[in-house]
Design a protein around this motif. Structure first.
Motif, short mmCIF file in Angstrom:
data_model
loop_
_atom_site.label_atom_id
_atom_site.label_comp_id
_atom_site.label_asym_id
_atom_site.label_seq_id
_atom_site.Cartn_x
_atom_site.Cartn_y
_atom_site.Cartn_z
N ASN A 62 5.34 -34.53 9.88
CA ASN A 62 5.46 -34.28 11.60
C ASN A 62 5.12 -35.64 11.83
OD1 ASN A 62 7.16 -32.53 10.78
ND2 ASN A 62 5.18 -30.33 11.10
N GLY A 63 3.76 -35.76 12.06
CA GLY A 63 3.07 -37.03 12.72
C GLY A 63 4.00 -38.16 12.28
N ASP A 64 4.55 -38.42 10.81
CA ASP A 64 5.04 -39.88 10.98
C ASP A 64 6.32 -40.34 12.32
OD1 ASP A 64 3.35 -40.42 8.98
OD2 ASP A 64 4.62 -40.02 7.04
N GLU A 65 6.81 -38.45 12.50
CA GLU A 65 8.68 -38.25 13.13
C GLU A 65 7.84 -38.18 14.56
OE1 GLU A 65 10.92 -39.55 12.42
OE2 GLU A 65 11.11 -39.55 10.17
N ASP A 66 6.73 -37.83 14.99
CA ASP A 66 5.93 -37.45 16.18
C ASP A 66 6.39 -36.95 16.65
OD1 ASP A 66 4.50 -38.25 18.75
OD2 ASP A 66 6.32 -38.93 19.83
N VAL A 67 6.08 -35.58 15.98
CA VAL A 67 6.73 -34.17 15.88
C VAL A 67 5.56 -33.19 15.87
CG1 VAL A 67 7.65 -31.96 15.05
CG2 VAL A 67 8.66 -34.23 14.72
N ARG A 68 5.49 -32.18 16.78
CA ARG A 68 4.01 -31.12 16.85
C ARG A 68 4.57 -30.05 16.61
NH1 ARG A 68 0.78 -30.55 21.16
NH2 ARG A 68 -1.57 -28.57 20.13
N TRP A 69 3.85 -29.56 15.34
CA TRP A 69 4.36 -27.80 14.96
C TRP A 69 2.98 -27.10 15.05
CZ3 TRP A 69 3.02 -25.79 9.68
CH2 TRP A 69 3.20 -24.34 9.64
N LEU A 70 4.04 -26.37 16.68
CA LEU A 70 2.67 -26.31 17.42
C LEU A 70 2.64 -24.31 17.22
CD1 LEU A 70 4.20 -25.71 21.13
CD2 LEU A 70 1.97 -27.19 19.94
N TYR A 71 3.19 -23.68 16.66
CA TYR A 71 3.27 -22.53 15.70
C TYR A 71 4.61 -21.54 15.40
CZ TYR A 71 4.01 -20.65 19.93
OH TYR A 71 3.81 -19.71 21.35
N TYR B 150 10.42 -18.23 12.69
CA TYR B 150 11.10 -19.66 14.28
C TYR B 150 9.95 -20.30 14.46
CZ TYR B 150 14.71 -15.51 13.75
OH TYR B 150 15.26 -14.74 13.74
N CYS B 151 10.03 -21.49 15.14
CA CYS B 151 9.33 -21.94 14.20
C CYS B 151 8.90 -22.87 16.31
CB CYS B 151 8.37 -23.20 14.04
SG CYS B 151 8.70 -22.22 12.23
N LEU B 152 8.00 -23.05 16.73
CA LEU B 152 7.21 -23.88 17.86
C LEU B 152 6.96 -25.16 17.73
CD1 LEU B 152 8.60 -23.26 21.11
CD2 LEU B 152 6.46 -22.78 21.90
N TYR B 153 7.55 -26.24 18.08
CA TYR B 153 7.17 -27.73 18.50
C TYR B 153 7.35 -28.48 19.27
CZ TYR B 153 8.36 -27.36 13.13
OH TYR B 153 7.68 -26.72 12.12
N GLU B 154 6.40 -29.48 19.59
CA GLU B 154 7.26 -30.82 20.78
C GLU B 154 7.31 -31.54 19.86
OE1 GLU B 154 2.98 -29.78 23.26
OE2 GLU B 154 2.41 -31.34 21.79
N ALA B 155 7.97 -32.48 20.09
CA ALA B 155 8.60 -32.93 19.61
C ALA B 155 9.40 -34.10 20.97
CB ALA B 155 9.82 -32.94 18.82
N PRO B 156 9.89 -35.72 20.53
CA PRO B 156 10.60 -36.61 21.58
C PRO B 156 12.24 -36.23 21.10
CG PRO B 156 10.07 -37.83 19.47
CD PRO B 156 9.06 -36.39 19.41
N SER B 157 12.62 -34.99 20.31
CA SER B 157 14.26 -35.42 20.61
C SER B 157 13.52 -34.35 19.21
CB SER B 157 14.85 -36.52 20.20
OG SER B 157 14.33 -36.76 18.67
N GLU C 113 16.50 -34.46 16.72
CA GLU C 113 16.79 -35.05 16.05
C GLU C 113 15.58 -35.38 15.25
OE1 GLU C 113 18.29 -36.68 12.64
OE2 GLU C 113 19.86 -35.95 14.75
N ALA C 114 14.84 -36.24 15.77
CA ALA C 114 12.88 -36.06 15.20
C ALA C 114 12.41 -35.16 14.11
CB ALA C 114 12.16 -36.52 16.11
N ILE C 115 13.16 -34.00 15.03
CA ILE C 115 12.52 -32.31 13.65
C ILE C 115 13.59 -32.64 13.44
CG2 ILE C 115 12.74 -29.84 14.39
CD1 ILE C 115 11.98 -30.04 17.12
#
Length: 89
Positions: free
Chosen positions: A28-37, A48-55, A57-59
């Motif tokens: 996830n870090g390589d793709e600038d994705v942050r797994w919240l929970y 059902y997962c919540l993420y912060e991500a630029p897009s 597609e990054a997820i």
């Protein structure tokens, strides 16, 4: 950063340990994705997962690299509180 809800369906029961979570977080870090929970269904076959991500597609890229399904990816912008108010995410 935008927030996304990801629904994943697993053919087998999901078992995630600390080592697996560390590997997922590294990808996830390589793709600038942050797994919240994540929320896990009672049968351990759906999350059902919540993420912060630029897009979205990054997820999807991170999920593919980690060997995880990403069946539904939806951007979320607010939560609805029990009093009916909307709160930005």
């Amino acid at each position: 950063m935008p927030v996304f809800m990801v629904e994943r369906r697993f053919a087998d029961v999901l078992e995630v340990d600390a080592g697996a979570a560390e590997g997922i977080n590294r990808i996830n870090g390589d793709e600038d994705v942050r797994w919240l929970y994540s929320f896990l269904s009672a049968d351990k076959r759906k999350t059902y997962c919540l993420y912060e991500a630029p897009s979205a597609e990054a997820i999807r890229r991170a999920a593919e690299r980690a060997g995880l399904p990403a069946d539904v990816v939806v951007e979320v912008t607010a939560t609805v509180r029990p009093d009916g108010s909307l709160q930005p995410v």
